[in-house]
Write an enzyme that holds these catalytic residues in place. Structure first.
Site, short mmCIF file in Angstrom:
data_model
loop_
_atom_site.label_atom_id
_atom_site.label_comp_id
_atom_site.label_asym_id
_atom_site.label_seq_id
_atom_site.Cartn_x
_atom_site.Cartn_y
_atom_site.Cartn_z
N GLU A 22 2.60 -13.87 15.74
CA GLU A 22 3.09 -12.99 14.69
C GLU A 22 2.69 -11.55 14.98
O GLU A 22 1.67 -11.29 15.61
CB GLU A 22 2.52 -13.41 13.33
N CYS A 32 0.63 -4.03 14.34
CA CYS A 32 -0.49 -4.95 14.56
C CYS A 32 0.03 -6.10 15.42
O CYS A 32 0.96 -6.80 15.03
CB CYS A 32 -0.99 -5.46 13.20
N CYS A 63 -6.29 -18.85 18.71
CA CYS A 63 -7.52 -18.14 19.08
C CYS A 63 -8.61 -19.18 19.27
O CYS A 63 -8.68 -20.16 18.54
CB CYS A 63 -7.92 -17.16 17.97
N CYS A 101 -13.78 -18.45 14.16
CA CYS A 101 -14.44 -17.85 12.99
C CYS A 101 -13.95 -18.59 11.74
O CYS A 101 -12.74 -18.70 11.52
CB CYS A 101 -14.11 -16.36 12.90
N CYS A 112 -11.22 -17.14 9.21
CA CYS A 112 -9.98 -16.57 9.74
C CYS A 112 -8.94 -17.67 9.94
O CYS A 112 -9.24 -18.72 10.52
CB CYS A 112 -10.27 -15.87 11.07
N GLU A 136 -8.07 -13.23 20.44
CA GLU A 136 -9.19 -12.37 20.80
C GLU A 136 -8.77 -11.58 22.04
O GLU A 136 -8.71 -12.12 23.15
CB GLU A 136 -10.44 -13.23 21.08
N SER A 155 -15.82 -6.73 15.17
CA SER A 155 -15.81 -7.54 13.96
C SER A 155 -17.22 -8.07 13.73
O SER A 155 -17.60 -9.12 14.23
CB SER A 155 -14.81 -8.69 14.12
N HIS A 195 -19.25 -8.34 10.50
CA HIS A 195 -19.24 -9.24 9.34
C HIS A 195 -20.61 -9.70 8.85
O HIS A 195 -20.70 -10.33 7.79
CB HIS A 195 -18.37 -10.48 9.59
N CYS A 221 -5.00 -9.00 7.17
CA CYS A 221 -6.03 -9.32 8.15
C CYS A 221 -6.45 -10.78 8.06
O CYS A 221 -6.80 -11.26 6.99
CB CYS A 221 -7.28 -8.50 7.90
N1 SAH Z 1 -10.20 -11.47 17.46
C1 SAH Z 1 -10.24 -10.08 17.12
C2 SAH Z 1 -8.96 -9.52 16.53
C3 SAH Z 1 -8.21 -10.33 15.49
S1 SAH Z 1 -8.69 -10.33 13.81
C4 SAH Z 1 -11.39 -9.81 16.19
O1 SAH Z 1 -11.95 -10.75 15.67
O2 SAH Z 1 -11.76 -8.66 16.02
C5 SAH Z 1 -8.64 -8.71 13.16
C6 SAH Z 1 -9.68 -8.49 12.08
O3 SAH Z 1 -9.41 -9.28 10.90
C7 SAH Z 1 -11.07 -8.91 12.53
O4 SAH Z 1 -12.00 -7.96 12.12
C8 SAH Z 1 -11.27 -10.21 11.78
O5 SAH Z 1 -12.61 -10.55 11.65
C9 SAH Z 1 -10.60 -9.90 10.46
N2 SAH Z 1 -10.33 -11.09 9.67
C10 SAH Z 1 -10.08 -12.33 10.11
N3 SAH Z 1 -9.87 -13.18 9.10
C11 SAH Z 1 -9.98 -12.45 7.97
C12 SAH Z 1 -9.85 -12.75 6.58
N4 SAH Z 1 -9.56 -14.00 6.19
N5 SAH Z 1 -10.02 -11.75 5.70
C13 SAH Z 1 -10.29 -10.50 6.11
N6 SAH Z 1 -10.42 -10.14 7.40
C14 SAH Z 1 -10.27 -11.11 8.32
#
Ligand code: SAH
Length: 400
Positions: free
Chosen positions: A111, A124, A131, A135, A138, A205, A261, A263, A380
């Site tokens: 997507e 984006c 992936c 996480c 996600c 990623e 990222s 968190h 996101c």
């Molecule tokens: N793999 C990469 C890029 C993809 S995700 C990464 O992790 O950075 C892009 C961003 O969205 C990342 O910061 C990720 O942690 C965040 N993200 C993923 N799931 C999310 C969710 N359910 N709510 C808010 N942010 C989220």
């Protein structure tokens, strides 16, 4: 006859590891000339093709009337194969946010999301189908990795956005009076525009698909007709924290922005939220991030999804601020977009506000990320490429 047919070997299933077809956008200018020469054509045909694709945003050979008809079909067939087919398009925010579900040659789904703001247009993009980083909050992380995308499969997503912008079919932009969020009819289109920013924050990623992503960054940022001509400074590569790859990226001599990222400010929690933390701890990750900032002069973006009662405590805000104070960093707080079935939810707004204040009080730049596209599961972390029909959220203007 029937029996004879049944004795024949079954249709071989397509090899699972087959590569996507080669495309012009996989190649640098010298490789393009070589590819054209292989087909018995003079080198300048590569430049003509590049001008059509990267400058005029045309990928239909029939429109390339400066090429002889026979050459058009041959070069188009060899260098402009269709890589991604739009399977579904969803829009919200008055049409200014548009998500596309793409189907690749092998049936893999990815997507991309286009967001038009008054002052910029952000694409984006996905770097992988699925992936492997797992996480738990996600959506993409839940299904595992299907495969890496090729350079051209990544570039194609930006190309599609650039073309939609050029065609003037995306409402919004500076010329529009209503502002994003209100629905505008086709007559309220913001007119033609360009994609100004690209963020690798879709599925996947990016640093786990290093070669293809780096080549895609080059293709996206080289001036036309070599590439799409988007400024390196307007490209963001977002990572869970693959430290060796961050260090490698820092040495490439680019000026793209790095987003980390994070968190969580403590390894105990981050081991759970971002499992790759078990391999590279926060201290090591931030060392690499600061070296990246020093090498590129770019502020590192620290992404922090606000998860209620999980990572939004005041002491964690203070710990985060201590890690970042005095560094070339900017914190992006993202209200969690809960994934289906998740036990987690977004932080209470007042808790998030206090979290922000505590960070800001230490002089660390911090903002709350705008969460466009929530209604179309395009925000996101919501990109899961499900082909199941999604129920439109109340008040959204989704088709069907
Ligand atoms: N793999 C990469 C890029 C993809 S995700 C990464 O992790 O950075 C892009 C961003 O969205 C990342 O910061 C990720 O942690 C965040 N993200 C993923 N799931 C999310 C969710 N359910 N709510 C808010 N942010 C989220």
């Amino acid at each position: 006859m029937t029996e004879a047919i049944e004795l024949l070997p079954r249709n071989p299933r397509p090899a699972r590891r087959e590569r996507p077809p080669r495309h012009l956008a996989d190649l640098d200018p010298a490789e393009r000339r070589a590819a054209v020469a292989e087909l018995g054509q003079p080198g300048y045909r590569a430049d003509q093709l590049s001008r059509h694709y990267f400058a005029r945003l045309t990928d239909d050979p029939a429109q390339m009337t400066d090429l002889p008809a026979g050459v058009r079909a041959e070069l188009g067939g060899a260098l402009l194969p269709s890589l991604l087919t739009a399977q579904r398009e969803l829009e919200c925010d008055g049409g200014t946010t548009r998500k596309t579900l793409w189907r690749a040659f092998d049936g893999a789904f990815v997507e991309s999301v286009l967001m038009r703001y008054p002052d910029r247009v952000t694409m984006c993009v996905s770097s992988q189908a699925g992936c492997g980083m797992a996480c738990p909050f996600c959506a993409t992380g839940q299904s595992g990795l299907t495969r890496n995308l090729s350079t051209a499969e990544i570039v194609t997503q930006v190309f599609a956005g650039a073309r939609a912008m050029a065609a003037g079919v995306v409402p919004g932009g500076a010329g529009r009076s209503g502002g994003p969020g209100r629905s505008g009819g086709p007559g309220r289109s913001g007119g033609p525009g360009r994609v100004s920013n690209v963020v690798f924050m879709g599925m996947g990623e990016p640093l786990a698909n290093y070669r293809s992503v780096l080549d895609a960054v080059r293709r996206i940022t080289e001036p036309a007709p070599s590439g799409l001509g988007i400024s390196q400074r307007s490209v963001t590569v977002s990572t869970v924290g693959l430290v060796p790859a961050i260090r490698k990226l820092a040495a490439e001599g680019l000026s793209v922005r790095l987003a980390v990222s994070l968190h969580a400010p403590d390894d105990e929690l981050r081991d759970e939220l971002v499992p790759v933390n078990r391999r590279w701890k926060i201290a090591e990750l931030l060392d690499a991030a600061w070296d990246y900032a020093a090498a590129t002069g770019r502020r590192v973006s620290i992404e922090y999804a606000m998860i209620r009662d999980v990572n939004d405590h005041a002491w964690r805000a203070d710990r985060l601020a201590s890690l970042l104070a005095g560094r070339l960093a900017h914190v992006n707080l993202i209200p969690l977009n809960p994934t289906p079935g998740s036990k987690w939810t977004a932080s209470d707004p007042s808790v998030a506000a206090e979290f922000l204040d505590r960070i800001a009080a230490r002089g660390v730049p911090v903002t709350v990320r705008d969460t466009r596209g929530t209604q179309i599961d395009g925000a996101c972390g919501q990109l899961a490429a499900s082909t199941e029909p999604k129920r439109p959220a109340a008040g959204s203007n989704l088709p069907g």
